[in-house]
Design a protein around this motif. Sequence first.
Motif, short mmCIF file in Angstrom:
data_model
loop_
_atom_site.label_atom_id
_atom_site.label_comp_id
_atom_site.label_asym_id
_atom_site.label_seq_id
_atom_site.Cartn_x
_atom_site.Cartn_y
_atom_site.Cartn_z
N LYS A 1 79.08 9.22 9.54
CA LYS A 1 80.46 8.64 8.47
C LYS A 1 81.07 8.91 9.65
O LYS A 1 81.28 9.70 10.30
N GLY B 1 89.92 8.89 0.20
CA GLY B 1 88.82 10.10 1.40
C GLY B 1 87.03 9.36 0.63
O GLY B 1 86.33 10.39 1.19
N ASP C 1 83.49 9.86 2.84
CA ASP C 1 82.60 10.94 2.39
C ASP C 1 81.61 10.77 1.83
O ASP C 1 80.24 11.52 1.93
N LYS D 1 91.78 18.13 3.70
CA LYS D 1 92.09 16.93 2.93
C LYS D 1 90.76 15.92 4.64
O LYS D 1 89.93 15.55 4.05
MG MG Z 1 88.86 11.54 5.41
#
Ligand code: MG
Length: 412
Positions: free
Chosen positions: A7, A151, A154, A209
């Motif tokens: 990723k 986010g 992920d 984060k």
């Molecule tokens: Mg991130």
Amino acid sequence: MSLIVQKFGGTSVGSVERIESVADKIASFRDQGHSVVVVVSAMSGETNRLTDLAQQVQQSPTPREMDVLLSTGEQVTTALLSMALIKRGLSAKSYNGRQVKIVTDSAHTKARIKHIDDQAIHADLAAGSVVVVAGFQGVDEEGNITTLGRGGSDTTAVALAAALKADECQIYTDVDGVYTTDPRVVDSAKRLNQITFEEMLEMASLGSKVLQIRSVEFAGKYQVPLRVLSSFVEGPGTLITLESDNNMETPAVSGIAFQRDEAKLTIKGIPDTPGVASKVLGPVSDANIEVDVIVQNAAADGTNDITFTVARNDLARAADVLENVKQELNAVEVLTDDAICKVSIVGVGMRSHAGVASKMFATLAELSINIQLITTSEIKVSVVLDEKYMELAVRGLHTAFGLDGEPVLAQA
Ligand code: MG
Ligand code: ADP
Ligand code: ASP
């Protein structure tokens, strides 16, 4: 030959040049004979830009339309990266969440992945293609586009790695691993060679984060080998492991997390009777406001105070709810504070070390930092402080728990 899910976050695909260098990296993995599935984020800043655009049109757009809008960012990078791979003579195919299919529930803007149809991906891999998947998005049973929360790429990567039974899920980002604390705040933060899922989950939920919380939950649940690495410099990164490393003395504290975007509310002078906490916090939860730290304190005079924290952008709504509760319970007053932060120490070593919390409190006392609230669990201690002391507290605790190293941050 192994199957790797890689990723690449927003900064890693933030320009055409960076997309080209990601393509070089993937090409070298293919040269070594590995099968590669790639998950990409939108270019850095793009999700914020799209959010701003929406706000210019409507103050609170419907979550469904937000998802249609926000999911476009990741589609752009899948196509550009596939082009860059094809230019290098590789076979590559891009897919959005709906095409894969990554099926989620219908909770727009914070959807959860229910299952992934991996057949097309397996077929492409068998044919020698690199499969490039848009992170952060899926489709619900009715065909609506959904997104997985900020986010969320992920989580797409880890979920794909679980579904495909990949040998490793590699999260490439703009730092070269998980550090003892955010290396952008503390220069002397150290990269960890490994961290347990349990600790990483606490760090992520307490504000670090570097990985989305759900991705860590997924990796722990499906036992996906997960590694955080830099897109820009070579190195081993940080491996998220099931067990702590027994070869080394486990430190009491492995990392320090912090969160700035919190706010605090107190309702004072409510009756100290059964059911009062539910009367205060029930309406808050009915308003769909997530509560974090809760402290209830009964005074000797038969009254009671309840203090709790919420995300800062929920403060106004939470205060409205409490004003109604105040009338109903005949409370003395409602106080709010939007200038707080939460600082937490995390470590599985706390189970076997005594005096960790008291050392934290002593360190803050030496720095003349007042503690407003305290909350603990088996492997963490969190304190709520005045926001202006956040960096001072994090640095002081980092030193006090022996976490300082040489400043070695490798960043974009
Ligand atoms: Mg991130
Ligand atoms: P990406 O766009 O690649 O997903 P993120 O910004 O989501 O990247 O995550 C990487 C950032 O996480 C780093 O730039 C760093 O500032 C921050 N971060 C916070 N806590 C930590 C930590 N303990 N270790 C490493 N990075 C951290
Ligand atoms: N682009 C989304 C975000 O900025 C998802 C991600 O990058 O993981 O939050």
